[in-house]
Enzyme design. Structure first.
Site, PDB file in Angstrom:
ATOM      1  N   HIS A 192     -41.835 -23.556  -7.138  1.00  0.00           N
ATOM      2  CA  HIS A 192     -42.130 -21.901  -6.620  1.00  0.00           C
ATOM      3  C   HIS A 192     -42.138 -21.778  -5.031  1.00  0.00           C
ATOM      4  O   HIS A 192     -42.652 -22.789  -4.404  1.00  0.00           O
ATOM      5  CB  HIS A 192     -43.392 -21.522  -7.119  1.00  0.00           C
ATOM      6  CG  HIS A 192     -43.516 -20.160  -7.192  1.00  0.00           C
ATOM      7  ND1 HIS A 192     -43.770 -19.316  -5.983  1.00  0.00           N
ATOM      8  CD2 HIS A 192     -43.060 -19.150  -8.031  1.00  0.00           C
ATOM      9  CE1 HIS A 192     -43.951 -17.898  -6.206  1.00  0.00           C
ATOM     10  NE2 HIS A 192     -43.428 -17.933  -7.538  1.00  0.00           N
TER      11      HIS A 192
ATOM     12  N   GLU B 211     -43.920 -20.270  -3.176  1.00  0.00           N
ATOM     13  CA  GLU B 211     -45.334 -20.186  -2.593  1.00  0.00           C
ATOM     14  C   GLU B 211     -45.769 -21.907  -2.439  1.00  0.00           C
ATOM     15  O   GLU B 211     -46.290 -22.247  -1.322  1.00  0.00           O
ATOM     16  CB  GLU B 211     -46.195 -19.607  -3.450  1.00  0.00           C
ATOM     17  CG  GLU B 211     -45.888 -17.935  -3.396  1.00  0.00           C
ATOM     18  CD  GLU B 211     -46.380 -17.173  -4.574  1.00  0.00           C
ATOM     19  OE1 GLU B 211     -46.954 -17.478  -5.491  1.00  0.00           O
ATOM     20  OE2 GLU B 211     -45.896 -16.060  -4.620  1.00  0.00           O
TER      21      GLU B 211
ATOM     22  N   SER C 130     -40.606  -8.767  -8.226  1.00  0.00           N
ATOM     23  CA  SER C 130     -40.888  -7.499  -8.415  1.00  0.00           C
ATOM     24  C   SER C 130     -39.978  -6.791  -9.568  1.00  0.00           C
ATOM     25  O   SER C 130     -39.758  -5.830  -9.661  1.00  0.00           O
ATOM     26  CB  SER C 130     -40.525  -6.720  -7.058  1.00  0.00           C
ATOM     27  OG  SER C 130     -41.194  -7.200  -5.958  1.00  0.00           O
TER      28      SER C 130
ATOM     29  N   GLY D  52     -43.630 -10.315  -4.909  1.00  0.00           N
ATOM     30  CA  GLY D  52     -44.797  -9.410  -4.464  1.00  0.00           C
ATOM     31  C   GLY D  52     -44.434  -8.123  -3.362  1.00  0.00           C
ATOM     32  O   GLY D  52     -45.424  -7.874  -3.026  1.00  0.00           O
TER      33      GLY D  52
ATOM     34  N   LYS E 296     -49.921 -16.969 -11.389  1.00  0.00           N
ATOM     35  CA  LYS E 296     -50.280 -17.412 -10.067  1.00  0.00           C
ATOM     36  C   LYS E 296     -51.812 -17.810 -10.271  1.00  0.00           C
ATOM     37  O   LYS E 296     -52.280 -18.228 -11.154  1.00  0.00           O
ATOM     38  CB  LYS E 296     -49.968 -16.471  -8.995  1.00  0.00           C
ATOM     39  CG  LYS E 296     -48.257 -16.222  -9.037  1.00  0.00           C
ATOM     40  CD  LYS E 296     -47.949 -15.427  -8.076  1.00  0.00           C
ATOM     41  CE  LYS E 296     -46.467 -15.175  -8.238  1.00  0.00           C
ATOM     42  NZ  LYS E 296     -45.621 -14.524  -7.119  1.00  0.00           N
TER      43      LYS E 296
ATOM     44  N   ASN F 103     -45.818 -15.431 -14.585  1.00  0.00           N
ATOM     45  CA  ASN F 103     -46.357 -16.255 -13.941  1.00  0.00           C
ATOM     46  C   ASN F 103     -47.748 -15.731 -13.061  1.00  0.00           C
ATOM     47  O   ASN F 103     -47.612 -14.702 -12.412  1.00  0.00           O
ATOM     48  CB  ASN F 103     -45.529 -16.758 -12.753  1.00  0.00           C
ATOM     49  CG  ASN F 103     -46.070 -17.586 -11.658  1.00  0.00           C
ATOM     50  OD1 ASN F 103     -47.252 -18.097 -11.836  1.00  0.00           O
ATOM     51  ND2 ASN F 103     -45.550 -17.917 -10.456  1.00  0.00           N
TER      52      ASN F 103
ATOM     53  N   GLU G 120     -35.444 -16.761  -7.195  1.00  0.00           N
ATOM     54  CA  GLU G 120     -36.438 -15.574  -6.874  1.00  0.00           C
ATOM     55  C   GLU G 120     -36.320 -15.610  -5.404  1.00  0.00           C
ATOM     56  O   GLU G 120     -36.527 -16.417  -4.680  1.00  0.00           O
ATOM     57  CB  GLU G 120     -38.065 -16.457  -7.089  1.00  0.00           C
ATOM     58  CG  GLU G 120     -38.042 -16.380  -8.295  1.00  0.00           C
ATOM     59  CD  GLU G 120     -39.654 -16.426  -8.717  1.00  0.00           C
ATOM     60  OE1 GLU G 120     -40.023 -15.814  -9.557  1.00  0.00           O
ATOM     61  OE2 GLU G 120     -40.393 -17.225  -8.130  1.00  0.00           O
TER      62      GLU G 120
HETATM   63  P1  13P Z   1     -43.690 -10.558  -8.367  1.00  0.00           P
HETATM   64  O1  13P Z   1     -43.035 -10.336  -9.779  1.00  0.00           O
HETATM   65  O2  13P Z   1     -45.251 -10.337  -8.124  1.00  0.00           O
HETATM   66  O3  13P Z   1     -42.969 -10.408  -7.343  1.00  0.00           O
HETATM   67  O4  13P Z   1     -43.789 -12.216  -8.504  1.00  0.00           O
HETATM   68  C1  13P Z   1     -42.364 -12.864  -8.786  1.00  0.00           C
HETATM   69  C2  13P Z   1     -42.840 -14.609  -8.803  1.00  0.00           C
HETATM   70  O5  13P Z   1     -43.019 -14.968  -7.664  1.00  0.00           O
HETATM   71  C3  13P Z   1     -42.792 -15.004 -10.093  1.00  0.00           C
HETATM   72  O6  13P Z   1     -42.915 -16.296  -9.812  1.00  0.00           O
END
Ligand code: 13P
Length: 248
Positions: A92, A94, A209, A170, A12, A10, A164
Site C-alpha cells: 500500500h 502508505e 476515493s 483520502g 487502515k 481497507n 491506487e
Molecule cells: P480512500 O477510499 O479513503 O481514498 O482510500 C483508498 C485506499 O487507500 C484503499 O487502500
C-alpha cells in the site's frame, strides 16, 4: 473472460475489536452472489473479525516475508494463515511512503503470501507529480514488474492488483473513468507480458476515493474488476452500497 468482481474495504488504522465485531454483525445475514467481499483489518482485530465474519473474507494489511525470526513487531504469512486470515494487502502506498516498504521486499512478500495460502492484493500507483510529468506508465511498469518478479507464471492470476493513484487516496479526488481505465488496462497488459492466460484472469481493482456515488461508473469499466475502499469501508451501509454497485 468474465472475472468475479472483488470489493475489499481497507480499514487502515481504524476499529477496535468491539467495532470490528459490530461491523461484521451489520453485514451478517448478507450472502454475496456474484461478488467477492473482504475487509482488510488491523492485526489486533483479525481474530475477532474472522470469528464474526460470515460471508466477508478477512485480510491483513501487511506482513513480513520471513516465516519467523527476530523481526520485532512483525507478523508472518504463516501466523495470519493459522488464524484463518484469507489474504493480505501488500505495498500500500502508505506503507511504501511512511514505513519504507520497498519493491525488493515486495518481491519476497507476494510469493510468500501465495505459498502460505493467502491472496495478495499488490498495490501500485503514481503520485500527482509523476502523473503530471508523464511518468505514470514508467512507475506502474516498475511496480508491477518488481512486485510480481518472483511469482511463477502459473500463479500470477491468483494475485489481485490494486491500482491506487496516490493523489486520489483520502482526498475525495477520484480518478476519472478514462484515467482509471487507462491505468487498469496498462496493469493488465503488464501482467500479459509474463503470461497471456494470467492477463485474462488477473483481477485489477481501483482504489482512491471510491464512494457509493461514484462506484458504479468505475466498476463498469472493462479493466476495473472491483475496488479497494478506504474511508467508505468504515460504515457498513456505505460499504454494502459499493458491494451492491458491483453486482447491479
Ligand atoms: P480512500 O477510499 O479513503 O481514498 O482510500 C483508498 C485506499 O487507500 C484503499 O487502500
Amino acid at each position: 473472460m468474465s472475472r468475479m468482481p472483488f470489493i475489499a474495504g481497507n480499514w487502515k488504522m481504524n476499529k477496535t475489536v468491539a467495532e470490528a465485531e459490530a461491523f461484521m454483525e451489520a453485514c451478517a445475514g448478507r450472502s454475496f452472489d456474484g461478488v467477492d467481499v473482504a475487509v482488510c483489518v488491523p492485526f489486533t482485530s483479525l481474530w475477532a473479525a474472522k470469528r464474526a465474519a460470515g460471508s466477508v473474507a478477512v485480510y491483513a494489511q501487511t506482513m513480513h516475508d520471513a516465516p519467523s525470526g527476530a523481526y520485532t513487531g512483525e507478523v508472518s504469512a504463516a501466523m495470519l494463515d493459522a488464524i484463518g486470515v484469507d489474504g493480505v494487502v501488500l505495498g500500500h502506498s502508505e506503507r511504501r511512503e511512511l514505513f519504507g516498504e520497498t519493491d525488493k521486499a515486495l518481491q519476497r512478500k507476494v510469493p510468500a503470501a501465495l505459498e502460505a495460502g493467502l491472496v495478495p492484493i499488490l498495490c501500485v500507483g503514481e503520485t500527482e507529480a509523476e502523473r503530471e510529468n508523464g511518468d505514470m506508465e514508467r512507475k506502474l511498469r516498475h511496480q508491477v514488474q518488481e512486485g510480481l518478479h518472483s511469482v511463477p507464471a502459473e500463479r500470477l492470476h491468483e494475485v489481485v492488483i490494486a491500482y491506487e493513484p496516490i493523489w486520489a487516496i483520502g482526498t475525495g479526488k477520484v480518478a476519472t473513468p478514462e484515467q482509471a481505465q487507462e491505468a487498469g488496462e496498462l496493469v493488465r497488459a503488464l501482467v500479459g507480458d509474463r503470461s497471456k492466460e494470467a492477463e485474462q484472469r488477473v483481477r485489477v481493482l481501483y482504489g482512491g476515493s471510491m464512494k457509493p456515488n461514484n462506484a458504479a461508473e468505475l466498476l463498469a469499466l472493462p479493466d476495473c474488476d472491483g475496488g479497494l475502499i478506504g474511508g467508505a469501508s468504515l460504515k457498513p451501509d456505505d460499504f454494502l452500497a459499493i458491494v451492491d454497485a458491483a453486482t447491479s
